[in-house]
Motif scaffolding. Structure first.
Motif, PDB file in Angstrom:
ATOM      1  N   ASP A 236       0.833  -1.215   0.000  1.00 33.75           N
ATOM      2  CA  ASP A 236       0.000   0.000   0.000  1.00 33.75           C
ATOM      3  C   ASP A 236       0.865   1.261   0.000  1.00 33.75           C
TER       4      ASP A 236
ATOM      5  N   VAL B 136      -1.887  -9.045  -7.688  1.00 33.78           N
ATOM      6  CA  VAL B 136      -3.048  -9.649  -8.353  1.00 33.78           C
ATOM      7  C   VAL B 136      -4.268  -8.746  -8.138  1.00 33.78           C
ATOM      8  N   ALA B 137      -5.339  -9.088  -8.848  1.00 36.03           N
ATOM      9  CA  ALA B 137      -6.634  -8.413  -8.712  1.00 36.03           C
ATOM     10  C   ALA B 137      -6.489  -6.884  -8.837  1.00 36.03           C
ATOM     11  N   ILE B 138      -7.071  -6.125  -7.910  1.00 37.71           N
ATOM     12  CA  ILE B 138      -7.079  -4.665  -8.055  1.00 37.71           C
ATOM     13  C   ILE B 138      -5.652  -4.108  -8.044  1.00 37.71           C
ATOM     14  N   ASP B 139      -4.748  -4.718  -7.283  1.00 44.76           N
ATOM     15  CA  ASP B 139      -3.355  -4.234  -7.247  1.00 44.76           C
ATOM     16  C   ASP B 139      -2.721  -4.370  -8.634  1.00 44.76           C
ATOM     17  N   LEU B 140      -2.983  -5.505  -9.267  1.00 47.70           N
ATOM     18  CA  LEU B 140      -2.437  -5.761 -10.607  1.00 47.70           C
ATOM     19  C   LEU B 140      -3.000  -4.746 -11.601  1.00 47.70           C
ATOM     20  N   ARG B 141      -4.311  -4.537 -11.529  1.00 50.70           N
ATOM     21  CA  ARG B 141      -4.943  -3.600 -12.482  1.00 50.70           C
ATOM     22  C   ARG B 141      -4.458  -2.172 -12.232  1.00 50.70           C
TER      23      ARG B 141
ATOM     24  N   ARG C  42     -13.391  -1.494 -13.426  1.00 50.89           N
ATOM     25  CA  ARG C  42     -14.367  -2.530 -13.792  1.00 50.89           C
ATOM     26  C   ARG C  42     -13.744  -3.826 -14.289  1.00 50.89           C
ATOM     27  N   ALA C  43     -12.446  -3.817 -14.537  1.00 51.03           N
ATOM     28  CA  ALA C  43     -11.753  -4.975 -15.150  1.00 51.03           C
ATOM     29  C   ALA C  43     -12.358  -5.309 -16.503  1.00 51.03           C
TER      30      ALA C  43
END
Lengths: 222, 291
Positions: free
Chosen positions: A7, A74-79, A211-212
């Motif tokens: 973070d 991964v997930a929101i961190d990756l995006r 929104r991915a």
């Protein structure tokens, strides 16, 4: 919610992107001012300032690559990080376009088409607002704001077309001798509109981050 | 994460999954994963309304999942969430633990393995298992792999030798042990021992392979060999792997199932789970926001 080391890294990344966005906004503003006022000195200063943006681009890119390697996000961190890489490249490209506008300003003779200059100033304001809103949408993860940026692009296109129409039909077609002093304005209008396109690309990346869903080239998904 | 919010989130997610599948279901029950892949493959394992208890402890809660043939499914979740319990239910390894109870259905190729007429020995032959800690028998490398064949009544030495070689080749360890077949397996490295155990499981030609943390005690090179092996084996087997290593689940599995506190929270394509999980709890787990 557990506080993570990642973070803090993401916060630093966001700060760097904000710094870069502020420098790009300044570059757009100064390049248009140089064009309007035919201020060669301001144009030169703005061109020199681009080096700082280039350096920041490298710093942000390296930081993103480090985050991928060290944290395997991964997930929101990756995006988020993938979006940051795209935004970084878009901002740098915008700064290059501002440099182009400065070069037009340096080529511009004393007398120029007054109305076109006023419209270029309006287009510059639109571009700056789009950049600011796109970056705010990224920081605040605000999809509505990102969509607003994308919708504003139509207005930028219309204004660019108006400027080109005026320069071509009202000036160049009537008097061939004005071509050397209208071409730089025509190119500047095109550069500003491209800056707006890059702001749109950022907004599309922000929507992907939230929104991915990839909406790039698929505006119907908006 | 607050209990009520977590339940609501889970309920919304579960209902939306069931709703999206409603039109494709032929059975009255909805099972996650049945229509999740665009590639048409047969359902190999179908788990319906499955519960498992250790005494009074409710270890698995109403599990619904459908696993397709030749898929690798990664099972992830925090310690004590029921991952290994679930894995061991698929070949009824939990039967040997006293005071346990299973309710519900696990169908393999359409047959409920919890039916009274199910022969557990046949089931365990069809559903091979490899454990976290490699456990070769105190016999030679060759005999470790031949063991399962011999106890299943294969007597022809030529057939045994062929099957041992094929299993060792399939487990990507043949080149390393072909000149050491009479040696003790304990002279092999940890990674080699684990692949030997995989070869032993493959020798009796199972249809399904259960891997419980197969690489957790291995170094990165041995881990990468086991992962590459899983990738090769999925052409012939359906594989379920329990792993604490989320990057490993992301690398090797086609689908991922996230368990927490005995519940299956989310089951979806691995790329979806690791880029855009539907459930907030899954996202918090995979991004390390709780643990």
């Amino acid at each position: 919610m557990q506080k993570r080391h990642l973070d803090e890294e993401l916060r630093i990344l966001t700060t760097d992107l904000l710094k870069m966005a502020a420098l790009v906004e300044d570059a757009i503003h100064n390049s248009t001012e140089a064009l309007k006022k035919k201020d060669k000195e301001l144009a030169e200063v703005t061109i020199c300032a681009d080096k700082k943006i280039d350096e920041l681009e490298n710093i942000v890119e390296e930081r993103c690559i480090d985050l991928f390697a060290l944290f395997q996000p991964v997930a929101i961190d990756l995006r988020f990080i993938a979006t940051a890489i795209h935004i970084n490249a878009e901002l740098e490209r915008m700064a290059d376009l501002a440099v182009n506008i400065c070069q037009r300003a340096m080529e511009l003779p004393e007398q120029s088409a007054v109305k076109a200059l006023a419209d270029i100033s309006k287009l510059s304001d639109i571009a700056k607002t789009m950049v600011k809103k796109a970056i705010d949408a990224f920081v605040d993860r605000n999809e509505e704001l990102a969509q607003e940026v994308i919708l504003t692009d139509k207005e930028a296109n219309r204004l660019r077309n108006d400027i080109i129409r005026e320069l071509v039909y009202d000036h160049m077609a009537k008097d061939g001798s004005v071509v050397p002093r209208t071409i730089p304005l025509l190119l500047a209008a095109r550069d500003l509109e491209r800056i707006c396109d890059h702001a749109c690309a950022i907004a599309e990346d922000v929507i992907y981050m939230i929104r991915a869903k990839v909406v790039k080239h698929h505006r119907e998904l908006l | 994460m607050q209990g009520t919010a977590m339940k609501n989130e889970k309920f919304l997610n579960a209902t939306s999954i069931f709703r999206s599948q409603a039109t494709t279901q032929t059975s009255s029950k909805s099972v996650r994963g049945e229509s999740a892949s665009p590639v048409k493959k047969n359902i190999k394992i179908k788990v319906e309304s499955f519960n498992f208890y250790y005494g009074n402890t409710w270890a698995l809660k109403n599990i619904q999942i459908a696993i397709k043939e030749n898929n690798v499914v990664g099972i992830i979740g925090p310690s004590g969430c029921g991952k290994s319990t679930f894995l061991r239910c698929i070949n009824r390894m939990n039967d040997i633990i006293k005071n346990t109870r299973a309710e519900g259905f696990i169908y393999i190729d359409g047959k409920n393995i919890y039916e009274k007429d199910q022969d557990v020995v046949t089931l365990r032959r069809d559903v091979g298992m490899v454990f976290q800690k490699s456990n070769p028998f105190p016999k030679s490398v060759f005999e470790n792999v031949a063991y399962g064949l011999r106890i299943n009544g294969v007597k022809d030495q030529r057939v045994i030798a062929q099957k041992v070689e094929k299993s060792l080749k399939d487990a990507a360890i043949w080149d390393e042990v072909k000149d050491r077949l009479s040696d003790s397996p304990f002279s092999l490295s940890g990674g080699q021992q684990q692949r030997l155990c995989i070869a032993r499981a493959l020798a009796i030609e199972p249809r399904i392979l259960l891997l419980d943390e197969p690489a957790s005690a291995l170094d990165p090179i041995a881990t990468s060999k086991v992962e590459e092996l899983i990738h090769q084996l999925k052409k012939e087997y359906t594989i379920i792997i329990v792993t604490h290593n989320m990057q490993q689940a992301a690398r090797v599995s086609d689908f991922s199932a996230f368990f927490m506190m005995g519940e299956l929270i989310e089951y979806d394509a691995t790329s979806k789970i690791f880029t855009n999980p539907s459930n907030k709890i899954t996202e918090d787990y995979v991004t390390g926001r709780f643990g």
